[in-house]
Scaffold this active site. Structure first.
Site, PDB file in Angstrom:
ATOM      1  N   ASN A 119       9.389  -2.393   3.097  1.00 52.71           N
ATOM      2  CA  ASN A 119       8.599  -1.584   2.165  1.00 52.71           C
ATOM      3  C   ASN A 119       8.952  -2.049   0.753  1.00 52.71           C
ATOM      4  O   ASN A 119       9.985  -1.672   0.209  1.00 52.71           O
ATOM      5  CB  ASN A 119       8.945  -0.106   2.379  1.00 52.71           C
ATOM      6  CG  ASN A 119       8.081   0.816   1.540  1.00 52.71           C
ATOM      7  OD1 ASN A 119       7.342   0.358   0.663  1.00 52.71           O
ATOM      8  ND2 ASN A 119       8.174   2.107   1.805  1.00 52.71           N
TER       9      ASN A 119
ATOM     10  N   ARG B  74       4.798  -2.419   5.007  1.00 54.78           N
ATOM     11  CA  ARG B  74       4.024  -1.234   4.636  1.00 54.78           C
ATOM     12  C   ARG B  74       3.195  -1.589   3.405  1.00 54.78           C
ATOM     13  O   ARG B  74       3.730  -2.041   2.398  1.00 54.78           O
ATOM     14  CB  ARG B  74       4.959  -0.088   4.297  1.00 54.78           C
ATOM     15  CG  ARG B  74       4.187   1.117   3.865  1.00 54.78           C
ATOM     16  CD  ARG B  74       5.012   2.032   3.021  1.00 54.78           C
ATOM     17  NE  ARG B  74       4.157   3.094   2.530  1.00 54.78           N
ATOM     18  CZ  ARG B  74       4.314   3.705   1.378  1.00 54.78           C
ATOM     19  NH1 ARG B  74       5.289   3.372   0.585  1.00 54.78           N
ATOM     20  NH2 ARG B  74       3.497   4.660   1.022  1.00 54.78           N
TER      21      ARG B  74
ATOM     22  N   HIS C 281      -0.889   7.961   3.242  1.00 50.75           N
ATOM     23  CA  HIS C 281       0.040   8.397   4.302  1.00 50.75           C
ATOM     24  C   HIS C 281      -0.571   8.215   5.700  1.00 50.75           C
ATOM     25  O   HIS C 281      -0.204   8.928   6.637  1.00 50.75           O
ATOM     26  CB  HIS C 281       0.385   9.907   4.178  1.00 50.75           C
ATOM     27  CG  HIS C 281       1.030  10.294   2.893  1.00 50.75           C
ATOM     28  ND1 HIS C 281       0.612  11.382   2.173  1.00 50.75           N
ATOM     29  CD2 HIS C 281       2.055   9.773   2.206  1.00 50.75           C
ATOM     30  CE1 HIS C 281       1.349  11.521   1.088  1.00 50.75           C
ATOM     31  NE2 HIS C 281       2.230  10.536   1.076  1.00 50.75           N
TER      32      HIS C 281
ATOM     33  N   ARG D 279       2.646  15.353  -9.120  1.00 54.16           N
ATOM     34  CA  ARG D 279       1.216  15.035  -9.272  1.00 54.16           C
ATOM     35  C   ARG D 279       0.381  16.316  -9.261  1.00 54.16           C
ATOM     36  O   ARG D 279       0.685  17.243  -8.515  1.00 54.16           O
ATOM     37  CB  ARG D 279       0.734  14.128  -8.145  1.00 54.16           C
ATOM     38  CG  ARG D 279       1.351  12.753  -8.189  1.00 54.16           C
ATOM     39  CD  ARG D 279       0.815  11.872  -7.070  1.00 54.16           C
ATOM     40  NE  ARG D 279       1.878  11.023  -6.571  1.00 54.16           N
ATOM     41  CZ  ARG D 279       1.962  10.599  -5.329  1.00 54.16           C
ATOM     42  NH1 ARG D 279       1.060  10.936  -4.424  1.00 54.16           N
ATOM     43  NH2 ARG D 279       2.969   9.826  -4.962  1.00 54.16           N
TER      44      ARG D 279
ATOM     45  N   GLU E  34       7.154   6.633  10.081  1.00 59.30           N
ATOM     46  CA  GLU E  34       6.207   5.589   9.693  1.00 59.30           C
ATOM     47  C   GLU E  34       6.756   4.207  10.042  1.00 59.30           C
ATOM     48  O   GLU E  34       6.001   3.326  10.461  1.00 59.30           O
ATOM     49  CB  GLU E  34       5.930   5.672   8.186  1.00 59.30           C
ATOM     50  CG  GLU E  34       5.127   6.899   7.807  1.00 59.30           C
ATOM     51  CD  GLU E  34       5.310   7.333   6.361  1.00 59.30           C
ATOM     52  OE1 GLU E  34       6.363   7.938   6.060  1.00 59.30           O
ATOM     53  OE2 GLU E  34       4.427   7.079   5.541  1.00 59.30           O
TER      54      GLU E  34
END
Ligand code: ADP
Length: 403
Positions: free
Chosen positions: A7, A91, A181, A242, A388
């Site tokens: 990642n 990823r 996601h 956010r 993940e």
């Protein structure tokens, strides 16, 4: 197969080495401050050996060299030769409309990522490309697979992904809902489908990935039909920092009042809003819970806003799917913050939702998959820890084997 899951961020590179024969993580680590003063932390999980060093890492290629060195090291490593890294899985944050599933890296794939996807997520895509290039430089013959955060959402129908903007702009700039996601939603939806009997056909599931970034998806027949994040991961419910969805007219209004440039406004909406903005305490759910215990009403308001928004998504996605079989909670907050799960699930008897409040209050991610609904609940409710990296390792193995 040993799969190195990577990642790559703008100044960091996280990795996990998977043995896919038994789904175990053999080693994991992190390269930080790439381009600055550089540091690597490496942990070999089976033998518990750890290693940390400050080393210069001007580029992602240098970071990849250190990762391979750490994996091969006689003292703290776990591999004898680089050939034992059978494949690399990356990823990737944004695949745009061009990637609806994981793919083996080719020159064409690299160019599409570079020339088309970069525009949609410039910082992330630039970092991914450097991570991929780093692997190409260090292990040129090892197959690489790209797994996209947006791919699982590509099954959304047009009516779910289209915004109310001129069609020409959608065509010219690829402005539409993409979601994020996706790998996490795919993993927990897949696990939930197994719990419902194993057949995706006919199932209606809402997956709530609630972490620092949060998104909620409606998964019908195993396919996403709608999701809360949009063109970017700024949309949907409020998050750590956010803002989530708001009246778009607020954007120019704040820009005028505060004298923000577009970049400053973007930064503001990504970094200064959500939990942090409303509570004026923290972006972290655990800090908010501690503040609430001390009687802080703004921290309570921040949590109430998220709880209420999740509830509304459950209602609207039940309507969109024409029913509901299961709700899954996952990621940092979904797995560990009982009060937020409760806010989303309370007073939902009309929807056939009944859950064990006592069990919910004691359920954390470390407990593994936990059923929270009672036997009389028409809707099954589960906490399922996400994974993940495992999905990336599995996709990588499948594509490399197919080749
Ligand atoms: P990211 O989106 O960065 O992957 P996570 O999924 O790790 O985020 O979620 C982080 C959020 O989960 C934070 O708000 C944190 O407070 C919350 N959280 C609550 N309890 C825990 C816990 N026991 N461990 C980790 N995160 C937790």
């Amino acid at each position: 197969m040993n799969v190195l899951v990577v990642n790559a961020g703008s100044s960091s590179l996280k990795y996990q080495l998977f043995d896919t024969s038994n789904d175990t993580v053999v080693a994991k680590g992190l390269c930080e401050r790439i381009g600055l003063d550089g540091a690597i932390t490496h942990k070999q999980l089976l033998a518990g050996k750890e290693y940390a060093a400050k080393v210069p890492m001007p580029t992602h290629t240098d970071a990849m060299k250190y990762v391979v060195e750490a994996l091969l090291s006689a003292e703290h490593g776990c591999l004898k030769s680089m050939d034992e890294i059978h494949a690399v899985g990356h990823r990737i944050v944004h695949g745009g409309p061009w990637f609806s599933q994981s793919v083996l890296l080719t020159k064409e794939v690299f160019d599409t990522l570079d020339q088309r996807c970069r525009d949609l997520a410039p910082l992330h895509t630039g970092a991914h490309l450097q991570g991929i290039q780093g692997c190409l430089d260090v292990m040129p013959n090892t197959p690489q697979v790209l797994v996209f955060d947006t791919a699982f959402h590509q099954t959304m129908p047009e009516k779910a992904y289209m915004y109310g903007i001129p069609y020409q702009m959608y065509k010219d700039y690829a402005i539409r809902r993409y979601g994020a996601h996706g790998t996490s939603h795919r993993y927990v939806a897949g696990e939930m489908i197994k719990l419902l009997g194993g057949k995706a056909e006919g199932t209606k599931i809402i997956t709530c990935h609630l972490g620092n970034g949060s998104s909620i998806s409606a998964v019908k027949d195993g396919k996403v039909i709608d999701t809360s994040m949009g063109f970017t991961p700024l949309a949907g419910v409020i998050m750590g920092t956010r803002c989530g969805d708001m009246d778009p007219a607020i954007v120019p209004f704040i820009m005028n009042k505060e004298g923000f440039t577009p970049d400053q406004m973007n930064e503001f909406m990504n970094k200064k809003c959500g939990f942090l903005g409303i509570s004026e305490v923290s972006s972290d759910c655990r800090d908010l819970e501690a503040a609430i215990a001390d009687g802080n009403s703004q921290a309570k308001l921040a949590m109430d806003v998220l709880g209420y928004q999740i509830k509304k998504y459950i209602g609207s996605y039940t309507a969109a799917m024409g029913g509901l079989d299961a709700i899954v909670f996952t990621a940092g907050i979904g797995e560990n913050t009982a009060s937020l799960r409760a806010m989303a699930l309370d007073d939902m008897e009309y929807f056939g939702i009944d859950y064990d409040k006592e069990l919910n209050s004691k359920t954390f991610g470390r407990h593994g998959v936990t059923k929270l609904s009672t036997d009389k609940s028409r809707v099954q409710i589960y906490m399922i820890p996400t994974n993940e990296e495992l999905m990336i390792a599995r996709d990588t193995e499948a594509l490399v084997n197919a080749k």
